[in-house]
Scaffold this active site. Structure first.
Site, PDB file in Angstrom:
ATOM      1  N   ASP A 269       0.885  -1.160  -0.046  1.00 45.91           N
ATOM      2  CA  ASP A 269      -0.053  -0.080   0.002  1.00 45.91           C
ATOM      3  C   ASP A 269       1.000   1.384   0.096  1.00 45.91           C
ATOM      4  O   ASP A 269       2.077   1.167   0.252  1.00 45.91           O
ATOM      5  CB  ASP A 269      -0.932   0.085   1.265  1.00 45.91           C
TER       6      ASP A 269
HETATM    7  C1  BGC Z   1      -5.207   3.338  -0.010  1.00 47.36           C
HETATM    8  C2  BGC Z   1      -5.412   1.974  -1.010  1.00 47.36           C
HETATM    9  C3  BGC Z   1      -5.253   2.934  -2.245  1.00 47.36           C
HETATM   10  C4  BGC Z   1      -3.853   3.417  -2.397  1.00 47.36           C
HETATM   11  C5  BGC Z   1      -3.562   3.832  -3.957  1.00 47.36           C
HETATM   12  C6  BGC Z   1      -3.735   3.967  -0.235  1.00 47.36           C
HETATM   13  O1  BGC Z   1      -3.732   5.314   0.687  1.00 47.36           O
HETATM   14  O2  BGC Z   1      -4.988   2.749   0.969  1.00 47.36           O
HETATM   15  O3  BGC Z   1      -6.514   1.592  -0.764  1.00 47.36           O
HETATM   16  O4  BGC Z   1      -5.548   1.751  -3.437  1.00 47.36           O
HETATM   17  O5  BGC Z   1      -3.567   4.188  -1.676  1.00 47.36           O
HETATM   18  O6  BGC Z   1      -4.212   5.136  -4.147  1.00 47.36           O
END
Ligand code: BGC
Length: 718
Positions: free
Chosen positions: A261
């Site tokens: 993430d």
């Molecule tokens: C979130 C994810 C997301 C990623 C990319 C993160 O902050 O937890 O769910 O896919 O950002 O945008």
């Protein structure tokens, strides 16, 4: 493309580059919001030569520009992977996932995924960070809006439907998009409901309630998975060898791509499980995290770690091959643009067919919580007051809608005017919905407007930005002075229907006492106004059922409907505390509205639940028939829910557990038999030794909804 031969021609730095993901904003100008601090800064030209993937861009033109720029700089001409969060639609926004869960309709969810796939592929998306299937039982957690339900079965079925639809049969088809399931694992169970917070769960509960949905999405073919930010039982997921190596790659045999993430590799340092960024890289690689999203930690340190032998080159190669394999399967070596096409964007974005699906989804995910003869409104009522902070709101799309989505929202006045051109609308905001907005200056005008009207539609809820990532709340009542507004308006005109827009189950205990009708709309998306007008005037009949219960008080949370029994269950009526039993002194145990609850404009009568046998062996199939009748004068859809209880087992079992559901349509007066099949597999659970088994004994099957089981029949497993 022979990816092994390609790998053999790549330098160490080039291999590492395939595992690096950057924000597209580093290479092109865009104003898109990012969801966390970026890691170490690296000069863009340097990165562009080797970077393997980017995230967050706006349209096909940007997708092509990114690809062109990169291909011109990369001596191996390895195309970029382009990723984006397309969670509930791209341009045509459909309801938030928690609302889609309320539809209890896997086919409709697949239809929605289909319009998202068409729009996302036209935009040039290769991978979407979707579906999110974190089981969530705590409405304080702002990301509960992104999940389908507190119940894993809905997450399993809806998640799998989305994966199958989005990826299609062949990823190389330019209209198909690869799925990244997230957030593995148990991100939805943070302590105190606070986002990013630590999670402590027994292995049994983890396997029973949290892991099945990720697994269901992988079984449906999801090509990527994203480990979650949180520490699980002491170890952040991205560096958790038990989760990643033992369960994911080992037990489940997953051979696709793991992507961290946002900045999560770097965050191993503040978590306190890595001494340095370099140490963080080692730990993430050891746990099998292939791609480092934006922290640039791999970029900085991975090559050195391989050179010194800390990370074996074979481990690096295996990760790179997984990424190249995905690119190859997407057909990017032959067609690096994949589906990106300005012409297709013009054709599919917000087209009438897509809007029609979004409107139906908004109608079917609305939940009618209360109705004392107010709804549907009669066309005879000419003067309608539209009151409240959401009366003309366009931001009804939810946290993950694309920037600018509000430009396309059909507002409530627009929806009403389209349906009832002759209606006279009185618009009055009354108050704001922001946390801490205590301005009462509009209350008098709102009450006066209500008094003048034939009927009132009172719109209340949470501003769009109060749920979503990093948006946890400790109080779940309506923000600001909205409750006061409701009191004033309803006192002025009791013919008031309250319509709610929010991204989480709110505490509506005070509102429920005074509101004659309550319709939960969640964030319905682009077609909000049209769907709502049709629901209010009975062109559409509400059929949504709660995918997560609504608490009476924050102190009840977390509040799973499929709770375990205690040795001292509270006897008698739920509103009376009984000393030395499991209860609260000041609040009933049960939610205000339970999981699976929702009304209709018609009335369904459950006539019987029958089993074709009262004993079964492990090989048998038990056939269950539920007979129901539409006793009202309107056609309507009902979600028939089948619940199981295992009366005695070697470990404590839930008091009720949804094991199947079907949505059926009944004409006025129609009677229908709904058939379910139950096999031994549905009776299994994780026993004390964490083996997935069934145990002989007596079980109960019921229909109805949680905490209101209407019919119960017993059977025995031999
Ligand atoms: C979130 C994810 C997301 C990623 C990319 C993160 O902050 O937890 O769910 O896919 O950002 O945008």
């Amino acid at each position: 493309m022979d990816i092994k031969a390609l790998l053999s021609r790549m330098t160490l730095e080039e291999k590492v580059g395939q595992l690096v993901q950057s924000n597209a904003g580093q290479f092109i100008r865009n104003d898109l919001e990012i969801t966390g601090p970026d890691g170490e800064t690296v000069p863009a030209e340097e990165l562009n030569r080797v970077v393997g993937s980017v995230l967050t861009f706006e349209d096909a033109a940007q997708a092509k520009a990114l690809q062109d720029q990169h291909m011109a700089a990369d001596r191996n001409r390895i195309p970029l992977l382009l990723m984006l969060d397309v969670i509930h639609g791209l341009r045509t926004t459909y309801p938030i996932p928690l609302a889609m869960g309320c539809s209890f309709d896997d086919a409709l969810t697949a239809e929605c995924a289909e319009i998202a796939r068409r729009e996302a592929s036209a935009c040039g998306v290769h991978v979407t960070f979707n579906p999110m299937v974190d089981t969530a039982r705590d409405a304080r957690w702002g990301r509960i809006l992104e999940t389908y339900s507190e119940e894993p079965l809905l997450n399993c079925r809806m998640g799998a439907a989305i994966v199958r639809t989005t990826q299609g049969q062949n990823l190389a088809d330019p209209e198909n998009v690869a799925c990244c399931v997230k957030h593995y694992a148990a991100y939805g169970a943070p302590e105190g409901g606070r986002d990013y917070n630590t999670v402590e769960l027994s292995e049994r509960l983890l396997r029973e309630a949290y892991l099945p949905a990720y697994k269901a999405c992988l079984d449906a073919g999801a090509r990527l998975i994203m480990p979650s930010f949180n520490a699980l039982n002491g170890i952040p997921s991205v560096a958790n060898p038990w989760l990643m190596n033992r369960v994911l790659r080992g037990e489940w045999g997953f051979d696709g791509v793991v992507i961290s993430d946002y900045n999560a590799v770097m965050e191993l340092v503040p978590h306190g499980v890595a001494e340095s960024l370099r140490d963080a890289v080692r730990k993430a690689m050891e746990a099998g995290c292939d791609i480092d999203m934006v922290s640039n930690a791999y970029y900085r340190h991975l090559a050195d770690l391989v050179r010194e032998g800390t990370v074996p080159e074979a481990v690096l190669d295996a990760a790179v091959l997984r990424v190249l394999q995905l690119k190859n399967d997407l057909g990017l070596f032959e067609n690096p643009y994949h589906g990106a096409s300005e012409e297709r964007e013009r054709e599919v974005y917000l087209c009438p067919a897509h809007r029609e699906v979004a409107r139906r989804a908004a109608e079917e995910s609305a939940v009618l919580l209360k109705n004392e003869g107010i709804l549907p409104l009669s066309r005879e009522l000419k003067r309608i007051a539209l009151i409240g902070p959401f009366a003309e709101e366009t931001r009804l799309n939810g946290f993950w809608s694309r920037p600018g989505a509000e430009r396309y929202t059909v507002t409530l006045p627009e929806g009403i005017r389209a349906l009832l051109p002759e209606a006279e609308l009185i618009l009055e905001r009354g108050c704001g919905a922001e946390l801490g907005d205590l301005d009462r200056s509009g209350l008098d005008r709102a009450a006066a407007a209500a008094a003048r009207a034939d009927a009132v539609i009172l719109t209340l809820g949470e501003p769009e930005n109060d749920s979503g990532e990093g948006r946890s709340r400790a109080e779940l009542t309506l923000p600001g002075v909205q409750q006061e507004l409701a009191e004033r308006v309803i006192a002025a005109n009791p013919r008031t229907a309250v319509v709610l827009f929010n991204g989480r189950p709110l505490v509506l205990t005070a509102l429920e006492k005074i509101a004659p009708a309550l319709l939960e709309m969640w964030y319905p998306g682009t077609e909000a106004g049209n769907a709502l007008a049709r629901l209010l005037w009975g062109e559409a009949n509400p059929c949504g059922k709660l995918s997560a219960g609504l608490p009476r008080a924050v102190g009840q949370l977390p509040m799973p409907y499929n709770r375990m029994n205690t040795g001292r269950p509270k006897p008698g009526p739920d509103d009376q505390a009984v000393p030395f039993t499991s209860c609260y002194l000041d609040t009933p145990n049960l939610p205000l509205y339970s999981f699976g609850y929702g009304l209709s404009y018609t009335r369904f009568v459950y006539e019987s639940l029958t089993l074709d046998r009262d004993r079964m062996s492990k090989e048998d199939t038990l056939r269950v028939t539920v007979t129901l009748r539409n006793d009202g004068d309107r056609a309507g859809k009902e979600v028939v829910q089948l619940y199981l209880r295992d009366l005695a087992a070697s470990v404590v079992r839930p008091v009720q557990q949804l094991i199947d559901y079907q949505k059926v349509m009944l004409e006025p007066g129609e009677r229908k038999e709904v058939h379910f099949e139950v096999t031994e597999k549905q009776l299994r659970f994780w026993n004390f030794d964490c083996e997935y088994v069934s145990e002989p004994g007596t079980f109960e099957l019921s229909c109805g909804w949680a905490d209101h089981l209407l019919e119960t029949k017993r059977f025995t497993l031999d």
